[in-house]
Design a protein around this motif. Structure first.
Motif, PDB file in Angstrom:
ATOM      1  N   LEU A 188       0.813  -1.216   0.000  1.00 14.81           N
ATOM      2  CA  LEU A 188       0.000   0.000   0.000  1.00 14.81           C
ATOM      3  C   LEU A 188       0.842   1.260   0.000  1.00 14.81           C
ATOM      4  O   LEU A 188       0.298   2.363   0.148  1.00 14.81           O
ATOM      5  N   GLY A 189       2.148   1.108  -0.146  1.00  6.89           N
ATOM      6  CA  GLY A 189       2.998   2.290  -0.114  1.00  6.89           C
ATOM      7  C   GLY A 189       2.928   2.974   1.238  1.00  6.89           C
ATOM      8  O   GLY A 189       3.079   2.340   2.285  1.00  6.89           O
ATOM      9  N   SER A 190       2.641   4.266   1.227  1.00  7.78           N
ATOM     10  CA  SER A 190       2.596   5.032   2.474  1.00  7.78           C
ATOM     11  C   SER A 190       1.213   5.051   3.120  1.00  7.78           C
ATOM     12  O   SER A 190       1.027   5.694   4.157  1.00  7.78           O
ATOM     13  N   MET A 191       0.245   4.385   2.509  1.00  2.00           N
ATOM     14  CA  MET A 191      -1.107   4.385   3.075  1.00  2.00           C
ATOM     15  C   MET A 191      -1.116   3.714   4.442  1.00  2.00           C
ATOM     16  O   MET A 191      -0.479   2.676   4.654  1.00  2.00           O
ATOM     17  N   THR A 192      -1.843   4.296   5.383  1.00  2.00           N
ATOM     18  CA  THR A 192      -1.952   3.764   6.732  1.00  2.00           C
ATOM     19  C   THR A 192      -3.377   3.294   6.984  1.00  2.00           C
ATOM     20  O   THR A 192      -4.326   4.085   6.880  1.00  2.00           O
ATOM     21  N   LEU A 193      -3.539   2.008   7.303  1.00  2.00           N
ATOM     22  CA  LEU A 193      -4.857   1.448   7.586  1.00  2.00           C
ATOM     23  C   LEU A 193      -5.018   1.215   9.081  1.00  2.00           C
ATOM     24  O   LEU A 193      -4.039   1.102   9.819  1.00  2.00           O
ATOM     25  N   PRO A 194      -6.260   1.110   9.556  1.00  2.00           N
ATOM     26  CA  PRO A 194      -6.467   0.801  10.969  1.00  2.00           C
ATOM     27  C   PRO A 194      -5.999  -0.613  11.287  1.00  2.00           C
ATOM     28  O   PRO A 194      -5.910  -1.471  10.401  1.00  2.00           O
ATOM     29  N   GLU A 195      -5.723  -0.857  12.546  1.00  2.00           N
ATOM     30  CA  GLU A 195      -5.338  -2.203  12.970  1.00  2.00           C
ATOM     31  C   GLU A 195      -6.508  -3.155  12.732  1.00  2.00           C
ATOM     32  O   GLU A 195      -7.646  -2.847  13.082  1.00  2.00           O
ATOM     33  N   PRO A 196      -6.274  -4.312  12.111  1.00  2.00           N
ATOM     34  CA  PRO A 196      -7.378  -5.216  11.789  1.00  2.00           C
ATOM     35  C   PRO A 196      -7.751  -6.131  12.953  1.00  2.00           C
ATOM     36  O   PRO A 196      -7.007  -6.275  13.927  1.00  2.00           O
ATOM     37  N   GLY A 197      -8.933  -6.749  12.828  1.00  2.00           N
ATOM     38  CA  GLY A 197      -9.318  -7.804  13.754  1.00  2.00           C
ATOM     39  C   GLY A 197     -10.308  -7.391  14.826  1.00  2.00           C
ATOM     40  O   GLY A 197     -10.596  -6.213  15.046  1.00  2.00           O
ATOM     41  N   GLU A 198     -10.832  -8.406  15.495  1.00  2.00           N
ATOM     42  CA  GLU A 198     -11.884  -8.204  16.498  1.00  2.00           C
ATOM     43  C   GLU A 198     -11.385  -7.418  17.705  1.00  2.00           C
ATOM     44  O   GLU A 198     -12.081  -6.522  18.201  1.00  2.00           O
ATOM     45  N   ARG A 199     -10.199  -7.748  18.203  1.00  2.00           N
ATOM     46  CA  ARG A 199      -9.708  -7.034  19.390  1.00  2.00           C
ATOM     47  C   ARG A 199      -9.535  -5.547  19.091  1.00  2.00           C
ATOM     48  O   ARG A 199      -9.874  -4.694  19.925  1.00  2.00           O
ATOM     49  N   ALA A 200      -9.022  -5.240  17.906  1.00  2.00           N
ATOM     50  CA  ALA A 200      -8.861  -3.834  17.524  1.00  2.00           C
ATOM     51  C   ALA A 200     -10.211  -3.152  17.385  1.00  2.00           C
ATOM     52  O   ALA A 200     -10.384  -1.980  17.757  1.00  2.00           O
ATOM     53  N   ALA A 201     -11.202  -3.879  16.852  1.00  2.00           N
ATOM     54  CA  ALA A 201     -12.544  -3.316  16.703  1.00  2.00           C
ATOM     55  C   ALA A 201     -13.142  -2.967  18.050  1.00  2.00           C
ATOM     56  O   ALA A 201     -13.720  -1.882  18.237  1.00  2.00           O
ATOM     57  N   LEU A 202     -13.016  -3.866  19.010  1.00  2.00           N
ATOM     58  CA  LEU A 202     -13.588  -3.615  20.340  1.00  2.00           C
ATOM     59  C   LEU A 202     -12.841  -2.499  21.059  1.00  2.00           C
ATOM     60  O   LEU A 202     -13.448  -1.706  21.786  1.00  2.00           O
ATOM     61  N   ALA A 203     -11.534  -2.409  20.830  1.00  2.00           N
ATOM     62  CA  ALA A 203     -10.763  -1.311  21.428  1.00  2.00           C
ATOM     63  C   ALA A 203     -11.193   0.023  20.824  1.00  2.00           C
ATOM     64  O   ALA A 203     -11.327   1.032  21.537  1.00  2.00           O
ATOM     65  N   ALA A 204     -11.432   0.047  19.498  1.00  2.00           N
ATOM     66  CA  ALA A 204     -11.899   1.276  18.849  1.00  2.00           C
ATOM     67  C   ALA A 204     -13.276   1.667  19.370  1.00  2.00           C
ATOM     68  O   ALA A 204     -13.557   2.858  19.576  1.00  2.00           O
ATOM     69  N   TRP A 205     -14.139   0.692  19.577  1.00  2.00           N
ATOM     70  CA  TRP A 205     -15.467   0.971  20.118  1.00  2.00           C
ATOM     71  C   TRP A 205     -15.371   1.523  21.545  1.00  2.00           C
ATOM     72  O   TRP A 205     -16.026   2.507  21.885  1.00  2.00           O
ATOM     73  N   ASP A 206     -14.531   0.904  22.371  1.00  2.00           N
ATOM     74  CA  ASP A 206     -14.378   1.379  23.750  1.00  2.00           C
ATOM     75  C   ASP A 206     -13.896   2.828  23.775  1.00  2.00           C
ATOM     76  O   ASP A 206     -14.384   3.654  24.552  1.00  2.00           O
ATOM     77  N   HIS A 207     -12.934   3.134  22.907  1.00  2.00           N
ATOM     78  CA  HIS A 207     -12.397   4.501  22.867  1.00  2.00           C
ATOM     79  C   HIS A 207     -13.476   5.492  22.428  1.00  2.00           C
ATOM     80  O   HIS A 207     -13.658   6.553  23.058  1.00  2.00           O
ATOM     81  N   PHE A 208     -14.183   5.154  21.372  1.00  2.00           N
ATOM     82  CA  PHE A 208     -15.222   6.052  20.879  1.00  2.00           C
ATOM     83  C   PHE A 208     -16.338   6.212  21.901  1.00  2.00           C
ATOM     84  O   PHE A 208     -16.797   7.331  22.170  1.00  2.00           O
ATOM     85  N   ARG A 209     -16.787   5.110  22.475  1.00  2.00           N
ATOM     86  CA  ARG A 209     -17.891   5.157  23.442  1.00  2.00           C
ATOM     87  C   ARG A 209     -17.548   6.043  24.641  1.00  2.00           C
ATOM     88  O   ARG A 209     -18.371   6.833  25.100  1.00  2.00           O
ATOM     89  N   ASP A 210     -16.320   5.933  25.107  1.00  2.00           N
ATOM     90  CA  ASP A 210     -15.937   6.666  26.315  1.00  2.00           C
ATOM     91  C   ASP A 210     -15.534   8.112  26.034  1.00  2.00           C
ATOM     92  O   ASP A 210     -15.772   8.999  26.856  1.00  2.00           O
ATOM     93  N   GLU A 211     -14.939   8.362  24.858  1.00  2.00           N
ATOM     94  CA  GLU A 211     -14.362   9.669  24.590  1.00  2.00           C
ATOM     95  C   GLU A 211     -15.218  10.561  23.688  1.00  2.00           C
ATOM     96  O   GLU A 211     -15.285  11.778  23.909  1.00  2.00           O
ATOM     97  N   ALA A 212     -15.849  10.013  22.669  1.00  2.00           N
ATOM     98  CA  ALA A 212     -16.506  10.847  21.659  1.00  2.00           C
ATOM     99  C   ALA A 212     -18.024  10.692  21.597  1.00  2.00           C
ATOM    100  O   ALA A 212     -18.715  11.612  21.150  1.00  2.00           O
ATOM    101  N   LEU A 213     -18.539   9.554  22.012  1.00  2.00           N
ATOM    102  CA  LEU A 213     -19.977   9.321  21.900  1.00  2.00           C
ATOM    103  C   LEU A 213     -20.818  10.345  22.656  1.00  2.00           C
ATOM    104  O   LEU A 213     -21.856  10.789  22.139  1.00  2.00           O
ATOM    105  N   PRO A 214     -20.421  10.763  23.867  1.00  2.00           N
ATOM    106  CA  PRO A 214     -21.271  11.717  24.604  1.00  2.00           C
ATOM    107  C   PRO A 214     -21.552  13.011  23.847  1.00  2.00           C
ATOM    108  O   PRO A 214     -22.604  13.625  24.037  1.00  2.00           O
ATOM    109  N   ASP A 215     -20.635  13.463  22.991  1.00  2.00           N
ATOM    110  CA  ASP A 215     -20.837  14.707  22.249  1.00  2.00           C
ATOM    111  C   ASP A 215     -20.910  14.451  20.743  1.00  2.00           C
ATOM    112  O   ASP A 215     -20.669  15.358  19.945  1.00  2.00           O
ATOM    113  N   TYR A 216     -21.252  13.223  20.381  1.00  2.00           N
ATOM    114  CA  TYR A 216     -21.217  12.827  18.972  1.00  2.00           C
ATOM    115  C   TYR A 216     -22.144  13.671  18.111  1.00  2.00           C
ATOM    116  O   TYR A 216     -21.762  14.114  17.022  1.00  2.00           O
TER     117      TYR A 216
END
Length: 452
Positions: A188-216
């Motif tokens: 992919l050259g210099s392209m940066t993708l998110p970390e794949p997989g279920e654990r990464a998905a749940l970590a992304a959800w936890d971060h969003f739920r706790d940090e950004a969801l209240p003011d989404y």
């Protein structure tokens, strides 16, 4: 089905082990289960490199969760799945239903071939909170407008998350079976993708739920802020199920719940109207005058490369090339610019998005493009012609998003970055390829020529 026969769990768009309804059903039918993934060229060949790379990472993550017991085969599923079933003496094959046009046809053929061999085909749930086709009007007709669909979708409700994990069944070791290695991710050259997989998905959800969801609801349209969930790639590949997210939302989270419902609405539309993946939902738009000659191709290339001379459009297109992702508000802005300022076919843009988006999803992508173009389910296309300058000033008020992706404009401060022509375009940055006010009038004239 033979008594005590093993089962196959065929993973597709559900690359996880938690909240996996098909895994739960498989566990009830067999004590031993084989985890299977089929590399299907019919799906792989049209996929862009970002999506293929992310899939590779998700398969590796799933295989790790399974302690190396994921069998990967390459070929036509109509042949490959029955062959694997025969090799292990399987009595059943378990899946989440695939509701896309190709997947529905493929699954009918696979189920028929398994049936000829005495193997049960078992569908449990889907990639959606409510499987497309199940939310209908009282008369059984499908919904054509989002808001009444959303209300009916909420009334219908969905099951609680399934309690599953790697220990739910005894997984069959695939050693001795004919499989292939998980393919390496393309370069992919210099392209940066998110970390794949279920654990990464749940970590992304936890971060969003706790940090950004209240003011989404207040911040979701701001591409300059870290206010998006960034969960779309994980939902696309089923690293997390929407039911998992919905179970943790409160009454105050209506805006995010509605965003999940939009995904389900578009899947429902495609279920009822599979031809809309390629053709206008509203067929009167077949008569829409479009630009398609050499000048149109040149304008399209400028749009693809992020060199239109409209900073927020260019920032979005460059973000796509750099990250395989684009902020949702900016997706609408760049799509409006393509179809209503450049007067190009929506499917040109949809194809470019599918080639570069890591979250490229047929239903969401094609029908969102049609929503912007006016040929989809929306009833008022004429008044939604985004002014790229005012959109940039409103949703990127200090210009931080533009400067992040358009370094040629880094020397312009604040919102002046959205009108660089006023200060004289910096070296290397193009002048606007069209004049928005004029093209808006042209678009309205062309819409007006369509029959009621």
């Amino acid at each position: 089905m033979a008594e005590n026969a093993p089962a196959i769990l065929w993973f597709r768009r559900d690359l996880r082990l938690g909240d996996h309804a098909a895994l739960l059903t498989a566990a009830k039918s067999a004590s031993r289960v084989l985890a299977l993934y089929v590399l299907d060229d019919a799906l792989l060949k049209p996929s862009g490199a970002p999506r293929t790379a992310f899939l590779s990472g998700c398969l590796r993550a799933l295989d790790e969760q399974l302690s190396g017991r994921l069998l990967v085969v390459h070929g036509d599923p109509v042949r490959a799945v029955p062959e694997v079933a025969e090799a292990i003496g399987a009595g059943s094959v378990h899946v989440h239903a695939d509701t896309a046009p190709y997947g529905r046809r493929r699954d009918q053929e696979v189920a028929a071939e398994l049936g000829r061999r005495g193997v049960d085909w078992v569908e449990t749930g889907s990639s959606y909170a409510i499987t497309p086709g199940r939310v209908t009007k009282p008369d059984g007709e499908p919904y054509r407008v989002f808001t009444p669909f959303f209300r009916a979708w909420l009334r219908h409700g969905w099951p609680s998350p399934a309690d599953t994990s790697a220990s739910t069944v005894d997984w069959i070791d695939p050693d001795g079976l004919s499989g292939v290695d998980i393919p390496d991710a393309p370069d992919l050259g210099s392209m940066t993708l998110p970390e794949p997989g279920e654990r990464a998905a749940l970590a992304a959800w936890d971060h969003f739920r706790d940090e950004a969801l209240p003011d989404y609801d207040n911040r979701r349209d701001r591409p300059d802020l870290d206010a998006s969930s960034r969960l779309s790639p994980y939902l696309r590949w089923g690293c997390v199920h929407p039911r998992t997210l919905l179970a943790e939302l409160g009454d105050e989270d209506e805006a995010f719940r509605a965003e999940l419902a939009w995904r389900e609405f578009h899947a429902d539309v495609l279920w009822h109207r599979p031809e809309t993946a390629r053709r206008n939902y509203n067929t009167k738009f077949d008569a829409m005058k479009l630009e398609t000659g050499p000048a149109a191709r040149s304008a399209f290339e400028a749009w693809c490369q992020g060199r239109t001379g409209y900073p927020v459009v260019d920032a979005g297109m460059r973000q796509l090339l750099a990250e395989g992702w684009m902020h949702n508000r900016v997706r609408m802005i760049v799509a409006s610019f393509l179809v209503k300022d450049l007067h190009l076919p929506w499917w040109w843009g949809a194809r470019h998005f599918m080639r570069h988006l890591v979250d490229g999803d047929l239903a969401s992508n094609q029908l969102n493009w049609q929503w912007v173009a006016g040929s989809g389910t929306d009833a008022a296309p004429y008044f939604r012609i985004f002014n790229p300058t005012t959109q940039g000033e409103k949703f990127d008020p200090q210009g931080d998003y533009v400067r992040r992706y358009v370094p040629e404009l880094a020397g312009l401060s604040g919102k002046t970055v959205h009108q660089p022509w006023k200060a004289g375009p910096p070296d290397g940055y193009p002048a606007p390829v069209v004049e928005h006010a004029h093209e808006r009038r042209v678009a309205l004239e062309r819409y007006g020529e369509l029959s009621p």
